[in-house]
Motif scaffolding. Sequence first.
Motif, PDB file in Angstrom:
ATOM      1  N   GLY A 221     -63.661 -61.314  42.091  1.00 14.44           N
ATOM      2  CA  GLY A 221     -63.297 -62.724  42.130  1.00 14.44           C
ATOM      3  C   GLY A 221     -64.449 -63.677  41.928  1.00 14.44           C
ATOM      4  N   VAL A 222     -65.678 -63.155  41.888  1.00 13.66           N
ATOM      5  CA  VAL A 222     -66.847 -64.003  41.618  1.00 13.66           C
ATOM      6  C   VAL A 222     -67.539 -63.497  40.348  1.00 13.66           C
ATOM      7  N   LEU A 223     -68.159 -62.325  40.426  1.00 11.97           N
ATOM      8  CA  LEU A 223     -68.740 -61.740  39.214  1.00 11.97           C
ATOM      9  C   LEU A 223     -67.658 -61.150  38.307  1.00 11.97           C
ATOM     10  N   SER A 224     -66.512 -60.826  38.901  1.00 14.02           N
ATOM     11  CA  SER A 224     -65.369 -60.396  38.081  1.00 14.02           C
ATOM     12  C   SER A 224     -64.489 -61.604  37.804  1.00 14.02           C
TER      13      SER A 224
ATOM     14  N   ASN B 124     -67.348 -62.182  34.711  1.00 12.50           N
ATOM     15  CA  ASN B 124     -67.249 -63.636  34.555  1.00 12.50           C
ATOM     16  C   ASN B 124     -68.547 -64.121  33.898  1.00 12.50           C
ATOM     17  N   PRO B 125     -68.508 -64.588  32.653  1.00 13.47           N
ATOM     18  CA  PRO B 125     -69.753 -64.913  31.943  1.00 13.47           C
ATOM     19  C   PRO B 125     -70.540 -66.052  32.579  1.00 13.47           C
TER      20      PRO B 125
ATOM     21  N   GLY C  21     -67.132 -46.900  41.713  1.00 14.09           N
ATOM     22  CA  GLY C  21     -68.490 -47.309  41.380  1.00 14.09           C
ATOM     23  C   GLY C  21     -68.799 -47.330  39.897  1.00 14.09           C
ATOM     24  N   PRO C  22     -68.507 -46.256  39.149  1.00 13.56           N
ATOM     25  CA  PRO C  22     -68.863 -46.270  37.730  1.00 13.56           C
ATOM     26  C   PRO C  22     -68.198 -47.397  36.947  1.00 13.56           C
ATOM     27  N   TYR C  23     -67.020 -47.809  37.384  1.00 11.15           N
ATOM     28  CA  TYR C  23     -66.270 -48.821  36.629  1.00 11.15           C
ATOM     29  C   TYR C  23     -66.751 -50.226  36.943  1.00 11.15           C
TER      30      TYR C  23
ATOM     31  N   ILE D 173     -69.106 -53.102  34.763  1.00 11.26           N
ATOM     32  CA  ILE D 173     -68.667 -54.477  34.489  1.00 11.26           C
ATOM     33  C   ILE D 173     -69.801 -55.465  34.739  1.00 11.26           C
ATOM     34  N   ILE D 174     -70.590 -55.248  35.801  1.00 13.87           N
ATOM     35  CA  ILE D 174     -71.668 -56.199  36.115  1.00 13.87           C
ATOM     36  C   ILE D 174     -72.987 -55.840  35.436  1.00 13.87           C
ATOM     37  N   ALA D 175     -72.970 -54.873  34.524  1.00 21.85           N
ATOM     38  CA  ALA D 175     -74.198 -54.491  33.823  1.00 21.85           C
ATOM     39  C   ALA D 175     -74.906 -55.664  33.146  1.00 21.85           C
TER      40      ALA D 175
END
Length: 222
Positions: A13-16, A102-103, A130-132, A136-138
């Motif tokens: 909800g923040v970084l995603s 979230n860009p 974890g891997p998923y 996403i936040i890479a």
Amino acid sequence: MAQPSMIWFDFGGVLSPPLERIYEAYEVKTGITPSQLKAAIKGVADELSMPTMAPVEIGALTEPEWGTRLARVLAAQNPGIDLSRARLRTFGEQWFDGVVANPVMVRAYLHLQENGFRTGVLSNNVVEWGPYWKAIIAPVGEVDVLIDSSDVGCRKPDAEIFEIAAKAAGVAPADCLLIDDVEENLVAARAQGWQTVLFRDDEQTLADLRSVTGLAGLSGLL
């Protein structure tokens, strides 16, 4: 209040993207509506007298165990429901498929780093996911400190997780600021001496971060 030196970002909800968008995407993948899924997740937690999602976020159940219970509760709550497209025992892989960070919050994260702030991720999450979610936040690059509820055995809003996070970062609670979209988590963080920003949308969050950090450049990240 003193300027924080350690800025913690929530993942979901923040970084995603907003969680409601992920629920809606999951319905497209599986046919399970957000209301059906939320009720079933709560039903599994209620069976164990635990908060929603806590069974997997602190590792009380493995993902396959949780998914098996989820299928049973979905079927009980929704007689005749078609679960043929849902991969519930490996829920995270399907849940996160197609999800991107979230860009705007990625840019905020990097801008804070570039301007001398330490940055971390403080997330309620699941071992098997974890891997998923980490993929996403890479785009944020190296995370100074990452605290995952499933690694430490407690979750937001438990007081203990904030103590663990501050200690891991090597800073005082007053030096920490948490950005989160759940008010309950922020109330708990403030009770531990942390500063907080409630994420409602990108524009408001950038404005609040600018106020706290003094970084004028945050306003240009939309």
